[in-house]
Scaffold this motif. Structure first.
Motif, PDB file in Angstrom:
ATOM      1  N   LEU A 385       0.361 -49.632  29.298  1.00 35.46           N
ATOM      2  CA  LEU A 385      -1.066 -49.332  29.468  1.00 35.46           C
ATOM      3  C   LEU A 385      -1.447 -47.944  28.971  1.00 35.46           C
ATOM      4  N   ARG A 386      -0.413 -47.104  28.613  1.00 33.54           N
ATOM      5  CA  ARG A 386      -0.668 -45.661  28.467  1.00 33.54           C
ATOM      6  C   ARG A 386      -1.558 -45.266  29.658  1.00 33.54           C
ATOM      7  N   ALA A 387      -0.970 -45.468  30.845  1.00 33.73           N
ATOM      8  CA  ALA A 387      -1.715 -45.471  32.101  1.00 33.73           C
ATOM      9  C   ALA A 387      -2.458 -44.171  32.365  1.00 33.73           C
ATOM     10  N   GLY A 388      -3.563 -44.292  33.057  1.00 36.69           N
ATOM     11  CA  GLY A 388      -4.354 -43.117  33.414  1.00 36.69           C
ATOM     12  C   GLY A 388      -3.584 -42.164  34.316  1.00 36.69           C
ATOM     13  N   ARG A 389      -3.869 -40.870  34.174  1.00 34.16           N
ATOM     14  CA  ARG A 389      -3.262 -39.851  35.027  1.00 34.16           C
ATOM     15  C   ARG A 389      -4.232 -39.638  36.196  1.00 34.16           C
ATOM     16  N   LEU A 390      -3.936 -40.240  37.354  1.00 34.16           N
ATOM     17  CA  LEU A 390      -4.864 -40.175  38.480  1.00 34.16           C
ATOM     18  C   LEU A 390      -4.882 -38.782  39.106  1.00 34.16           C
ATOM     19  N   CYS A 391      -3.698 -38.157  39.145  1.00 34.76           N
ATOM     20  CA  CYS A 391      -3.610 -36.830  39.757  1.00 34.76           C
ATOM     21  C   CYS A 391      -2.455 -36.064  39.115  1.00 34.76           C
ATOM     22  N   VAL A 392      -2.688 -34.823  38.791  1.00 35.10           N
ATOM     23  CA  VAL A 392      -1.638 -33.968  38.225  1.00 35.10           C
ATOM     24  C   VAL A 392      -1.482 -32.754  39.133  1.00 35.10           C
ATOM     25  N   ILE A 393      -0.256 -32.517  39.566  1.00 37.20           N
ATOM     26  CA  ILE A 393       0.046 -31.379  40.438  1.00 37.20           C
ATOM     27  C   ILE A 393       0.986 -30.437  39.685  1.00 37.20           C
ATOM     28  N   ALA A 394       0.602 -29.168  39.601  1.00 35.51           N
ATOM     29  CA  ALA A 394       1.423 -28.168  38.914  1.00 35.51           C
ATOM     30  C   ALA A 394       1.734 -27.038  39.873  1.00 35.51           C
ATOM     31  N   ASN A 395       3.015 -26.757  40.066  1.00 35.45           N
ATOM     32  CA  ASN A 395       3.426 -25.661  40.956  1.00 35.45           C
ATOM     33  C   ASN A 395       2.769 -25.760  42.329  1.00 35.45           C
ATOM     34  N   GLY A 396       2.632 -26.981  42.839  1.00 36.39           N
ATOM     35  CA  GLY A 396       2.099 -27.178  44.187  1.00 36.39           C
ATOM     36  C   GLY A 396       0.589 -27.267  44.276  1.00 36.39           C
ATOM     37  N   SER A 397      -0.121 -27.118  43.164  1.00 34.26           N
ATOM     38  CA  SER A 397      -1.589 -27.197  43.194  1.00 34.26           C
ATOM     39  C   SER A 397      -2.093 -28.375  42.362  1.00 34.26           C
ATOM     40  N   VAL A 398      -3.112 -29.056  42.872  1.00 32.71           N
ATOM     41  CA  VAL A 398      -3.745 -30.130  42.101  1.00 32.71           C
ATOM     42  C   VAL A 398      -4.545 -29.497  40.969  1.00 32.71           C
ATOM     43  N   VAL A 399      -4.188 -29.838  39.729  1.00 29.36           N
ATOM     44  CA  VAL A 399      -4.888 -29.232  38.585  1.00 29.36           C
ATOM     45  C   VAL A 399      -5.789 -30.233  37.868  1.00 29.36           C
TER      46      VAL A 399
END
Ligand code: FE2
Length: 427
Positions: A385-399
């Motif tokens: 699906l080249r699936a959607g990125r629902l949530c990205v977390i970087a170094n403990g923070s939602v970016v």
């Protein structure tokens, strides 16, 4: 008490787990039913993966498509010439602006570690200055590793040697090279030797554009592997592209691959770019030009897909989506069995993290709290699906957070049935 809990996600190995984050580290993985957290992300039924990693990119050139003109032939060589024209007119602010915009795209795609080559064939080292600044500006959300890359040839360009060394002195992380673009095979081999010696002397990694040509006699990977052994650089050297291997004699390759394995060379094919640029001198049949991915994986060589270009003199498309890169690689390398498709997902995550030497990467207690929640039930569905990125977390923070697309409700399908099929198929 956690700062953040990602609840109910499906890990790449198929296990369902909650992930508890404290500060910038993963503090717990498992059922965290009674745990409290300042923030909870519901990932029930969604794939939770460590972030995507791109080990081969050109951030000094990205998003420059059309500047100062478009590559009309579509070839590698016109691209190099066009980049030379752009270098004459670009400013440091241009490079910073384009690179920061690309980093925003990358973060939204869950791409949180990037190795970018930066051209050192410029007496002003304007791109180097710019990307060192960008590396600092994005360090809270993207691990940006820079490679000193003498685009016009370490020996072929009159001042490339001194400028490449200057760039390393300025803080560029990795030693690059382009042996197939030197004037002779002998010059190419000598450049590999000197650049590996520079890296060994400074305790740095090596990542060379190597044999990016259809010429089966371009064999600089052999020298790169042998020099890696001689200098004790095993595991710290990458060969990017290796497209000439596609056209090499099979007997020679049967001798070459064990050498690459023994030298622990990391290999980075770039399928979007290789399928576009290689075979341009062929009539029919036209060679695909991708290196021998399956054969190297079978020997235990670490191979990962790189992106190389987005909207620049060499490639007129691209979005920073490593699932697109893996999807193309899967097709061109014919990696279509369930096990091979699954490997393609690893090739844009864990394999590339190994190439970049990212020691705190992964989904385990103590690792850096960086991850991506995908609108898919498993890694193969993410690729399909080249699936959607629902949530990205970087170094403990939602970016980054993106709503689930309506289309995925109809395209996502019955993961249990698909998983059963994948598990019963050719492994
Ligand atoms: Fe490249």
């Amino acid at each position: 008490m956690f700062d953040l809990i990602v609840k109910g996600g499906v890990l790449p190995d198929g296990k369902v787990a909650d992930i508890g984050i404290k500060g910038n580290k993963i503090a717990a993985i498992g059922p965290l039913d009674d745990a409290e957290a300042a923030q909870v992300i519901d990932a029930s039924g969604d794939l939770v993966s460590p972030p995507f990693v791109d080990p081969h990119f050109h951030m000094d050139a990205t998003l420059s498509y059309g500047l100062p003109r478009i590559n009309t032939s579509g070839t590698l060589l016109e691209g190099i010439g066009l980049w030379g024209e752009l270098k004459q007119v670009m400013t440091q602010d241009d490079v910073v602006d384009r690179a920061l915009k690309y980093c925003d795209w990358a973060a939204s795609m869950g791409l949180l570690a990037i190795r970018s080559h930066v051209d050192t064939c410029d007496d002003r080292l304007l791109g180097v200055e710019a990307l060192l600044e960008v590396r600092n500006q994005v360090k809270d959300y993207i691990d940006l590793q820079l490679v000193a890359f003498p685009q016009d040839g370490f020996y072929r360009d009159a001042t490339a040697r001194q400028n490449t060394i200057r760039a390393l002195d300025m803080g560029v992380d990795v030693v690059g090279g382009i042996p197939h673009f030197e004037r002779t095979m002998t010059d190419g081999a000598a450049s590999v030797t000197e650049l590996c010696e520079i890296a060994a002397g400074r305790g740095l990694q090596v990542d060379m554009h190597c044999d990016e040509t259809d010429d089966p006699h371009s064999r600089h990977i052999e020298t790169l592997a042998r020099e890696t052994q001689r200098l004790g650089l095993q595991g710290r050297v990458a060969g990017s592209h290796l497209t000439s291997m596609h056209s090499m004699d099979n007997y020679y390759v049967s001798k070459l691959l064990p050498l690459i394995a023994e030298a622990e060379i990391n290999v980075i094919p770039n399928p979007l770019i290789n399928i576009v640029l290689q075979g341009r001198h062929d009539t029919y049949p036209k060679r695909r030009g991708l290196t021998r991915v399956k054969e190297m994986l079978a020997l235990g060589i670490n191979v990962g897909w790189g992106q190389d270009c987005v909207l620049d003199p060499w490639y007129s498309l691209g979005t920073g989506d490593m699932l697109d890169v893996a999807f193309m690689g899967l097709h061109v390398a014919q990696m279509t069995s369930p096990k091979e498709m699954r490997t393609c997902f690893d090739m844009v995550t864990v394999n590339n993290a190994k190439t970049m030497g990212l020691t705190d990467y992964g989904l385990h207690v103590g690792a850096k709290a960086s991850l991506v929640v995908l609108d898919a039930g498993d890694p193969i569905e993410a690729l399909r699906l080249r699936a959607g990125r629902l949530c990205v977390i970087a170094n403990g923070s939602v970016v980054s957070q993106t709503p689930r697309a309506d289309a995925s409700l109809t395209l996502k399908g019955r993961p249990e049935m698909l998983r059963r099929r994948h598990n019963s198929g050719d492994q």
